[in-house]
Design a protein around this motif. Structure first.
Motif, PDB file in Angstrom:
ATOM      1  N   PRO A  87      56.194  57.186   6.375  1.00 50.91           N
ATOM      2  CA  PRO A  87      54.915  57.845   6.039  1.00 50.91           C
ATOM      3  C   PRO A  87      54.741  59.193   6.735  1.00 50.91           C
ATOM      4  N   TRP A  88      55.162  59.286   7.988  1.00 49.28           N
ATOM      5  CA  TRP A  88      55.093  60.560   8.722  1.00 49.28           C
ATOM      6  C   TRP A  88      55.979  61.597   8.049  1.00 49.28           C
ATOM      7  N   LEU A  90      56.952  61.785   4.941  1.00 44.86           N
ATOM      8  CA  LEU A  90      56.376  62.218   3.671  1.00 44.86           C
ATOM      9  C   LEU A  90      55.291  63.269   3.902  1.00 44.86           C
ATOM     10  N   ARG A  91      54.466  63.063   4.917  1.00 43.05           N
ATOM     11  CA  ARG A  91      53.443  64.059   5.230  1.00 43.05           C
ATOM     12  C   ARG A  91      54.076  65.353   5.754  1.00 43.05           C
ATOM     13  N   LEU A  94      55.075  67.278   2.742  1.00 44.81           N
ATOM     14  CA  LEU A  94      53.885  67.882   2.128  1.00 44.81           C
ATOM     15  C   LEU A  94      53.391  69.086   2.939  1.00 44.81           C
ATOM     16  N   ALA A  95      53.508  68.993   4.262  1.00 43.92           N
ATOM     17  CA  ALA A  95      53.061  70.097   5.126  1.00 43.92           C
ATOM     18  C   ALA A  95      53.985  71.300   5.043  1.00 43.92           C
ATOM     19  N   ARG A 100      50.483  75.143   2.553  1.00 43.02           N
ATOM     20  CA  ARG A 100      50.180  74.399   3.783  1.00 43.02           C
ATOM     21  C   ARG A 100      50.729  75.132   4.996  1.00 43.02           C
ATOM     22  N   PRO A 266      48.188  60.215  11.228  1.00 44.30           N
ATOM     23  CA  PRO A 266      49.652  60.150  11.154  1.00 44.30           C
ATOM     24  C   PRO A 266      50.287  60.733  12.424  1.00 44.30           C
ATOM     25  N   PRO A 355      52.375  65.748  11.588  1.00 40.74           N
ATOM     26  CA  PRO A 355      53.277  66.448  10.667  1.00 40.74           C
ATOM     27  C   PRO A 355      52.992  67.923  10.449  1.00 40.74           C
ATOM     28  N   ASP A 356      51.715  68.334  10.498  1.00 38.91           N
ATOM     29  CA  ASP A 356      51.421  69.748  10.242  1.00 38.91           C
ATOM     30  C   ASP A 356      51.381  70.588  11.515  1.00 38.91           C
ATOM     31  N   ARG A 411      41.082  65.234   8.026  1.00 38.29           N
ATOM     32  CA  ARG A 411      41.836  66.083   7.103  1.00 38.29           C
ATOM     33  C   ARG A 411      42.960  65.328   6.402  1.00 38.29           C
ATOM     34  N   PHE A 412      43.275  64.144   6.896  1.00 39.35           N
ATOM     35  CA  PHE A 412      44.378  63.381   6.327  1.00 39.35           C
ATOM     36  C   PHE A 412      43.930  62.496   5.169  1.00 39.35           C
TER      37      PHE A 412
END
Length: 412
Positions: A87-88, A90-91, A94-95, A100, A266, A355-356, A411-412
């Motif tokens: 899951p981390w 995947l984020r 996305l980031a 982003r 996350p 992640p971001d 924000r998640f």
């Protein structure tokens, strides 16, 4: 005056304690102590306020295939931990979109631009200026072609008004004669570091207690809002800490408490490794970032430290100091005189990573009396002082110095 409890006495929690004490609040720190793997005590000691790029960036993606091919390289994922990390990851993907990345850069620049002034103000107030080392920070590349690929980052830094100087080889040799095998370098003259992060944290804790803060040596098991106050349940002799406001700032261990409060963050741990040699062993005059190599070197007052690397393996797996040895071997390409067999203290710690690459600074979903300040990743020391100011403004209901929307827990 409010009763404020801070869960976590790492660098962010300690800076927050002083910011709140400055405003006349009663402060209680809840921390089990003796945590040998908290990044506060073993990081590189940099105030890296000139950094603007998130980990999810073209720079990281360019190096990722090469890094992942090497099990002892700058970044690795232990296979057994991959399902938990998915899951981390995947984020993280996305980031990495252009939009982003752009928003993350803007948020990082906003908070990092205030990082050094905030630290100078805090250290001056506490008469701790002696911890600051303003000698600049170097970035170096073994391959000039790799440096040319980084021109977009350098241009962005220039556009932000960040002072930097591209050095010619002869200029580099004058200021860092010990360095070898470097084809390109950039000096950030306003970059700085501290004497030793553990020494700084120890002084901040000592002074907080002298100023009236109370330390509860215990692990926070739960944070429970009630009508009259917020209660922190602990495993220590003091079972219940009662406060008007609570700050959760315990690094990677904050995730479980946030989840109890309705915020699924996350947050994972980038396990970082380092080795600290005798002072002067590297022969460097300032900290150095070895670009594309995944490690940095710091000349701390207590010794010369090489550290970095990212390993995803959770908090339970034992350290793999073969990674430390591999990092030292790579360092010798640049410092061939280094005797890698001399005694060195090896360490592994848990960077709280999101992640971001932006920390969580904001209120809990369940109760606005509870504030978060964690997940600073590689910027915990850098951003601690400005974070302390931001959460103090939030707890007192005052207008924020920065737009905290990019750092919200929701924000998640």
């Amino acid at each position: 005056m409010m009763r404020i409890a801070i869960v976590g006495a790492g660098i962010v929690g300690l800076a927050a304690a002083h910011a709140l004490l400055d405003k006349g609040h009663q402060v209680t720190l809840v921390d089990p102590g003796n945590n040998q793997q908290r990044p506060t005590d073993g990081n590189a000691g940099w105030i890296a306020h000139m950094d603007v790029m998130p980990l999810a960036s073209p720079k990281a993606w360019r190096n990722l295939p090469r890094w992942m091919m090497d099990p002892l390289g700058p970044l690795t994922i232990r296979p057994a931990y991959l399902p938990a990390l998915t899951p981390w990851l995947l984020r993280f993907v996305l980031a990495s979109s252009p939009a982003r990345i752009k928003s993350s850069i803007a948020a990082l620049r906003a908070i990092n631009a205030e990082a050094l002034p905030s630290w100078k103000a805090l250290l001056t107030t506490l008469s701790l200026n002696g911890h600051l080392r303003e000698k600049g920070i170097l970035s170096v590349w073994r391959d000039r072609n790799h440096f040319l690929r980084a021109e977009d980052i350098i241009t962005r830094q220039k556009n932000f008004g960040i002072p930097l100087e591209v050095l010619q080889p002869e200029d580099l040799k004058q200021i860092e004669p010990a360095l070898h095998s470097v084809e390109a370098a950039v000096l950030y003259p306003e970059g700085c570091h501290v004497s030793d992060p553990a020494l700084l944290a120890a002084d901040l804790l000592r002074l907080a207690l002298e100023r009236g803060a109370v330390l509860v040596s215990a692990k926070a098991l739960a944070v429970e809002p009630a009508n009259d106050a917020v209660h922190i349940r602990t495993d220590g002799a003091v079972k219940d800490v009662t406060a008007d406001r609570v700050l959760i700032s315990s690094g990677v261990w904050s995730r479980a408490l946030a989840k109890q409060l309705g915020d699924n963050i996350p947050l994972d741990t980038e396990r970082g490794y380092n080795a600290t040699y005798a002072k002067g062993a590297f022969g460097l005059n300032r900290p150095v970032m070895f670009e594309g190599e995944g490690f940095v070197a710091s000349n701390l007052d207590t010794g010369d430290r090489v550290g970095g690397a990212v390993e995803f393996a959770g908090t339970q797996a034992p350290p793999n100091h073969e990674r430390t040895s591999a990092m030292i071997t790579r360092l010798k390409r640049f410092l061939p005189h280094l005797d890698e067999n001399q005694p060195a203290k090896r360490w592994m710690g848990f960077r709280p990573s999101i992640p971001d690459s932006l920390p969580v600074i904001g209120q809990a979903d369940k109760d606005k009396r509870i504030v978060y300040a964690f997940g600073h990743g590689h910027y915990g020391l850098t951003q601690a002082a400005i974070t302390s100011r931001l959460i103090t403004e939030m707890m007192e209901g005052k207008p924020g110095s920065l737009d905290l929307t990019p750092f919200s827990a929701q924000r998640f």
